[in-house]
Design a protein around this motif. Sequence first.
Motif, short mmCIF file in Angstrom:
data_model
loop_
_atom_site.label_atom_id
_atom_site.label_comp_id
_atom_site.label_asym_id
_atom_site.label_seq_id
_atom_site.Cartn_x
_atom_site.Cartn_y
_atom_site.Cartn_z
N ARG A 71 0.88 -1.21 -0.13
CA ARG A 71 -0.13 -0.01 0.17
C ARG A 71 0.87 1.41 0.03
N ALA A 72 2.12 1.20 0.66
CA ALA A 72 2.95 2.18 0.93
C ALA A 72 3.54 2.64 -0.57
N VAL A 73 3.48 1.69 -1.28
CA VAL A 73 4.28 2.20 -2.71
C VAL A 73 3.30 2.10 -3.61
N GLY A 74 2.15 1.84 -3.44
CA GLY A 74 0.98 1.67 -4.57
C GLY A 74 0.87 0.76 -5.59
N ARG A 75 1.32 -0.31 -5.10
CA ARG A 75 1.34 -1.63 -5.89
C ARG A 75 -0.03 -2.02 -6.46
N PRO A 76 -0.16 -1.87 -7.65
CA PRO A 76 -1.74 -2.02 -8.30
C PRO A 76 -1.88 -3.62 -8.58
N ASP A 77 -0.62 -4.23 -8.70
CA ASP A 77 -0.68 -5.86 -9.00
C ASP A 77 -0.93 -6.54 -7.47
N LYS A 78 -1.21 -6.22 -6.55
CA LYS A 78 -1.30 -6.71 -5.17
C LYS A 78 -2.97 -6.41 -4.91
N ALA A 187 13.72 -1.48 -6.33
CA ALA A 187 13.31 0.16 -5.98
C ALA A 187 12.11 0.12 -4.92
N ASP A 188 11.18 -0.55 -5.25
CA ASP A 188 9.84 -0.57 -4.31
C ASP A 188 10.23 -1.30 -2.99
N ASP A 189 10.90 -2.05 -3.17
CA ASP A 189 11.43 -2.90 -1.67
C ASP A 189 12.40 -2.11 -1.15
N GLU A 190 13.48 -1.60 -1.44
CA GLU A 190 14.51 -0.69 -0.85
C GLU A 190 13.67 0.44 -0.44
N ALA A 191 12.48 0.78 -0.81
CA ALA A 191 11.91 2.27 -0.25
C ALA A 191 11.10 1.87 1.06
#
Length: 275
Positions: A71-78, A187-191
Amino acid sequence: MVVQRARRRTARGLLRACHPGPTLAVTVFTALLAWSAGHTLASGMLVTAAVLAGQLSIGWSNDLVDVRRDRAVGRPDKPVAAGEVSESAVRAACGTAVLACVVLSFACGWRAALVHLLLGVASGWAYNLWLKRSVLSPLPYAVAFAALPAVVTLALPSPAWPPAWVLVTGALLGVGAHLLNVLPDLADDEATGVRGLPHRLGTRVVRWLAPAVLLAGSVVAAYGPGGGSLDATGLALLLGCVGLAVVAVVARGRLPFVAAVLIALANVVSLVLRS
């Protein structure tokens, strides 16, 4: 009609949340290995169903554990993070899958059950809960993929461990698949604070290292059954894996992971044809 639409929406969300690609791939590999090992249709379906249940539990638990990060990185595929399916529905499905996995695994025999539950499924859960954020992130993949052929052969009427080269091939494929699977999400994981081994190595290193590890597994699969010799079938499959490894290096997005799955499939086909 409203209830039916809600049920269909939940079913679609559960399907997407189980990580259908990897789940289907591992299930198909298990079915092929069961056929190669000499299982009957009934026993082959049983061991395949046990592995499928374990993979479903791993996939659903992954999305539950990661829901806040997604949710924090706005993953639309989840689908859980995107609100397509409720956390309670995924939690219930995950619990059902765990129960089914335990029952089906022990129906395959206690040896196969212990290897599947303690090495295969437990490794997947350990990755989701802890190890994905550590330098040991490839370890659960190596253990689980090496354990898969052992689950199949230990579920036979005369239980036996597979040859060492099969275990090594599985471990190498698992590590390579892990490296390529996380590549698009570095990148999303690092964030969100996830720093497994691929994140520490960096994109450029992972893009080259992952195909090299997969090809090492292909070489073991090609030469292992013949004790050092390579027939025409093995050579053709090995050359195909080389081509797929090139795709894994130059492609972007999810294509590298698809190439990894195809390399794994080629190695399973090699095992089936030469068994």
